[in-house]
Design a protein around this motif. Structure first.
Motif, PDB file in Angstrom:
ATOM      1  N   GLU A 129       2.788  14.022   0.732  1.00  0.00           N
ATOM      2  CA  GLU A 129       3.814  13.377   1.560  1.00  0.00           C
ATOM      3  C   GLU A 129       3.843  13.927   2.989  1.00  0.00           C
ATOM      4  O   GLU A 129       4.002  13.184   3.948  1.00  0.00           O
ATOM      5  CB  GLU A 129       5.196  13.518   0.918  1.00  0.00           C
TER       6      GLU A 129
ATOM      7  N   TYR B 128       8.715  15.675   3.389  1.00  0.00           N
ATOM      8  CA  TYR B 128       8.081  14.726   4.314  1.00  0.00           C
ATOM      9  C   TYR B 128       8.234  15.198   5.766  1.00  0.00           C
ATOM     10  O   TYR B 128       7.264  15.415   6.476  1.00  0.00           O
ATOM     11  CB  TYR B 128       8.729  13.334   4.198  1.00  0.00           C
TER      12      TYR B 128
ATOM     13  N   GLU C  88       2.492   4.137  -3.805  1.00  0.00           N
ATOM     14  CA  GLU C  88       1.078   4.069  -3.472  1.00  0.00           C
ATOM     15  C   GLU C  88       0.160   4.259  -4.670  1.00  0.00           C
ATOM     16  O   GLU C  88       0.479   5.035  -5.583  1.00  0.00           O
ATOM     17  CB  GLU C  88       0.769   5.166  -2.454  1.00  0.00           C
TER      18      GLU C  88
ATOM     19  N   ASN D 147       0.589  13.046   4.842  1.00  0.00           N
ATOM     20  CA  ASN D 147       0.586  11.602   5.058  1.00  0.00           C
ATOM     21  C   ASN D 147       1.606  11.199   6.122  1.00  0.00           C
ATOM     22  O   ASN D 147       1.326  10.367   6.982  1.00  0.00           O
ATOM     23  CB  ASN D 147       0.877  10.887   3.734  1.00  0.00           C
TER      24      ASN D 147
ATOM     25  N   HIS E 229      -1.300   6.613   2.116  1.00  0.00           N
ATOM     26  CA  HIS E 229      -1.457   7.426   0.905  1.00  0.00           C
ATOM     27  C   HIS E 229      -2.829   7.248   0.252  1.00  0.00           C
ATOM     28  O   HIS E 229      -3.222   8.060  -0.593  1.00  0.00           O
ATOM     29  CB  HIS E 229      -0.374   7.086  -0.113  1.00  0.00           C
TER      30      HIS E 229
ATOM     31  N   HIS F 296       2.926   4.017   5.796  1.00  0.00           N
ATOM     32  CA  HIS F 296       3.005   5.209   4.947  1.00  0.00           C
ATOM     33  C   HIS F 296       2.249   5.014   3.630  1.00  0.00           C
ATOM     34  O   HIS F 296       1.420   5.846   3.246  1.00  0.00           O
ATOM     35  CB  HIS F 296       4.476   5.534   4.682  1.00  0.00           C
ATOM     36  N   GLU F 297       2.530   3.916   2.937  1.00  0.00           N
ATOM     37  CA  GLU F 297       1.940   3.743   1.596  1.00  0.00           C
ATOM     38  C   GLU F 297       0.450   3.440   1.682  1.00  0.00           C
ATOM     39  O   GLU F 297      -0.328   3.923   0.848  1.00  0.00           O
ATOM     40  CB  GLU F 297       2.683   2.666   0.807  1.00  0.00           C
TER      41      GLU F 297
HETATM   42 ZN    ZN Z   1       4.846   8.875   0.302  1.00  0.00          ZN
END
Ligand code: ZN
Length: 765
Positions: A436, A493, A382, A439, A417, A413-414
């Protein structure tokens, strides 16, 4: 050094407080000050530095080399005098002598093929080649390179409120991402002999200087990511004329770069709420063959971003659509080679639009003009406004379900970010979970709004149970430096995302949680938050004391295993002799018979007292269950002394259950208990975690019902991440396992290919 002190205090305080799960977190958190308040908000003296960049970049596609010239303007908003500046040279992890390679723990048994060894032995002339560092008037500045960090020594100090501009000329050989890996690099496509570049960490970047770390110049070792100040960027990027470029920010010269037809499509896309192709697959395939030897320069501007990244290739197909966020339009775009289809043309841009819309709801409105997803085999990475994402179908265009969900998940996910850490700009070099974990939590919410029942990999409480049940020597507390985390994915995560979900669903409730979480995002958007700022804001905005929760979930490796160890059943003695004696008589009649007594009924034909009438006395003859006048008299006296309300209660048929619980895993949690009654109905009891505040190992609780309970179940909705569900039921319940006697057939075929085979077979019949 700063970090060893920090971890020492962490160890000491964990020891000192190990017996006090509800002790306040005073020892663990830094003292509040005028930069950061005890409420978790930026304080009245909060400041942050600014780093603006002007860059000219030239890509040599024949040599896969990037040349750059940058002018950095650094503004000192701190109250401190700065005698030197620190910059990051991330490419230096590819230097032949980089610590990243040296500190890799190795065993021969990990090399399983020639390929593994060749990769280990691969030599590549990587790392920044710094050609010169000068003032804007061309005077050489003195500097020192310490591995991935560059110190520029100032001839006179940079005072509070002052700015300084200086220039750096550099180049480096771009890494073959398929060979050496990495977040940045190129992929070479053998079939059409073209390169696809996804480029980041490509320029000397300012370190963060702030009230928390001073200069954050902890070396880049490869895993702990980046800590970067905000600034404005102007970048011109010279690439082969037939390349399509995607980059952080807004392109300033599409008018001279794109064909009239592409510009028309681009304008169309800006008004469309579904993806419109700006460069088609046929056009990209034509560019793949022709290979222009001319160049073009793309010019970008980006404001208030912490970084800049770009992708470029003649292989790119390009589509775009609009997504409104609040009152603003955001252009969502995707760039992908034909190898990404059919997945990419179908999903990528729609996922980008859905992600910024959903994150905006839970955090802050997406503030940037564009949001971009670029296809990059294997990775997910990201940057502001742009990210590089995997998800590649087979050459025949089929793909497994895992590939589809992998691609959906990585794009959400990205793109997500952008919010953590690109806008809510935490220190990634120190804390992986702050970007992480947060997110991954909002990723889960976004996935669930994309498809009902989306099989999210991380988020639901029960999915973290396997990790938390595991051997404690193999896991770390969430509050561990990014470089030292064991089981990175689960710890940085999965576990924090799960912890936030538990707060939202179970501890705080959705309304309080969402308000507090949004408050954190609003307070720290375009600023640099720390863990304490997060912990404090979540409590400050909700009036829920969460210190015990942070202590358990973020500072310890304990797990949740609460057992329902015992259930005792009571009914009230009414004092009414008629009822109570009948009850005892009935109970007596239902007693199990001892085997010897049963056999003796026939084995012994007569006993002495059956033959001799002089044996049985008063005790042998009396009727224990007979109600006599004295019993009646006592009951009348009881009735005369007892209030009608108490009498009514005594005779209401109440069923009382005393439940005992044991904390086996270490983490105290709310007790969620489902009672199932004899008539099939159920009732759920929710007891806050504070029931454990005095006794942390064993507690009990009485429940009073009007009906008989046939079973109790702890954590019936799988919301506490309890790692052993077998000790959660009363009475114990068995679940059958299908015992497999035959080996499963292994197949490389994905289900889409199987379907094609099935259809072929059916056509053949
Ligand atoms: Zn990530």
């Amino acid at each position: 050094m700063k970090y060893s002190l920090l971890s020492l205090s962490l160890v000491l305080s964990t020891m000192a407080f190990s017996q006090a799960k509800f002790a306040q977190l005073d020892q663990e958190l830094p003292t509040a000050n005028s930069y950061r308040t005890a409420s978790g908000a930026p304080g009245h003296a909060y400041y942050q530095q600014k780093a603006d960049y002007k860059m000219n970049l030239v890509l040599d596609d024949a040599k896969q080399r990037l040349d750059g010239f940058e002018t950095i303007t650094y503004t000192n908003n701190s109250p401190d005098r700065l005698d030197y500046l620190w910059l990051q040279l991330d490419q230096n992890i590819y230097d032949e002598n980089s610590d990243t390679k040296l500190i890799e723990v190795e065993k021969m048994e990990n090399f399983k093929s020639v390929g593994d060894l060749r990769k280990r032995d691969f030599k590549y002339d990587g790392g920044f080649k710094i050609e010169q560092i000068t003032s804007t008037s061309g005077q050489k500045l003195s500097y020192f390179i310490n591995k991935t960090m560059l110190r520029i020594d100032l001839s006179k100090p940079l005072l509070p409120g002052q700015s300084i501009s200086f220039q750096i000329k550099w180049w480096y050989n771009i890494n073959d991402r398929m060979q050496v890996g990495g977040r940045s690099g190129y992929e070479y496509f053998e079939t059409d002999q073209n390169y696809l570049y996804t480029i980041a960490q490509f320029f000397p970047r300012m370190c963060v200087y702030n009230d928390v770390t001073g200069w954050q110049n902890k070396q880049f070792l490869g895993r702990g990511e980046f800590t970067l100040p905000f600034g404005d960027y102007e970048v011109s990027l010279t690439v082969p004329a037939d390349h399509i470029v995607a980059a952080t920010g807004e392109c300033q010269n599409y008018a001279s770069i794109l064909t009239p037809e592409q510009r028309k499509r681009y304008e169309q896309a800006k008004k469309s709420n579904s993806p419109v192709l700006i460069v088609t697959q046929a056009e990209a395939e034509a560019a793949e063959k022709n290979k222009s030897s001319q160049t073009k320069t793309w010019v970008y501007k980006a404001q208030n971003v912490r970084d800049f990244a770009f992708a470029t290739s003649r292989k790119f197909i390009w589509d775009a659509q609009n997504q409104t966020v609040g009152s603003k339009n955001v252009l969502c775009m995707s760039y992908y080679p034909k190898e990404g289809n059919p997945l990419w043309e179908r999903y990528s841009t729609k996922l980008v639009a859905h992600t910024i819309k959903t994150y905006s709801k839970y955090t802050i409105d997406y503030p940037y003009p564009v949001a971009i997803s670029v296809h990059s085999k294997w990775i997910g990475m990201e940057y502001p406004m742009i990210c590089f994402n995997g998800g590649r179908p087979e050459a025949d265009g089929t793909y497994s379900e895992g590939e589809k969900y992998g691609m959906w998940g990585v794009i959400i996910h990205e793109v997500g970010h952008n919010f953590f850490p690109m806008i809510i700009n935490s220190d990634e070099r120190q804390w992986t979970w702050m970007d992480e974990g947060l997110n991954t939590f909002v990723q889960y919410l976004t996935e669930q709004e994309w498809e009902r029942g989306y099989p999210s990999r991380r988020g639901p409480a029960y999915l973290i149970a396997d990790y938390m049940r595991g051997d404690k020597s193999g896991i770390s507390p969430i509050m561990t430096n990014s470089e030292s985390i064991k089981q990175f994915g689960n710890n940085a995560y999965g576990k924090p995302a799960t912890a936030l979900n538990i707060l939202r669903e179970t501890i705080m409730g959705r309304e309080l949680f969402d308000y507090a979480f949004k408050t954190y995002c609003e307070r720290w958007a375009f600023k640099h938050p720390t863990p304490a700022d997060f912990f404090r804001t979540m409590e400050d905005a909700s009036a829920v004391d969460l210190d015990w929760f942070w202590r358990a979930w973020f500072y310890s490796t304990d797990n949740v295993d609460i057992a329902l160890t015992d259930v005792k059943w009571f009914q009230l003695n009414t004092q009414n002799p008629a009822l109570e004696k009948a009850f005892l008589q009935n109970k007596d009649a239902q007693k199990d018979a001892f085997i010897g007594d049963t056999r003796n009924k026939t084995a012994i034909t007569t006993t002495v007292n059956e033959k001799d009438a002089n044996i049985d006395d008063f005790y042998a003859k009396r009727d224990l269950y007979k109600v006599d006048a004295l019993d009646e008299k006592a009951y009348q006296s009881f009735l005369s002394k007892t209030s009608p309300e108490d009498l009514a209660y005594l005779n209401a048929g109440k069923q009382l259950y005393e439940l005992s619980f044991e904390n086996i895993g270490g983490i105290v949690m709310p007790l969620i208990i489902e009672a199932t009654f004899a008539d099939g109905s159920t009732k759920v009891e929710r007891i806050p975690a504070e029931i454990w505040r005095i006794e942390e190992q064993k507690v009990s609780k009485v429940f009073i019902y009007d009906k008989e309970v046939v079973s109790f179940r702890l954590d019936p909705f799988l919301e506490t991440a309890d790692t052993d569900l077998d000790n959660n039921t009363w009475p114990r319940q068995l679940q059958p396992t299908r015992y497999q006697l035959y080996k499963q057939e292994q197949t490389r075929e994905n289900p889409m290919q199987r379907q094609q085979r099935l259809e072929q077979m059916q056509r053949g019949n």
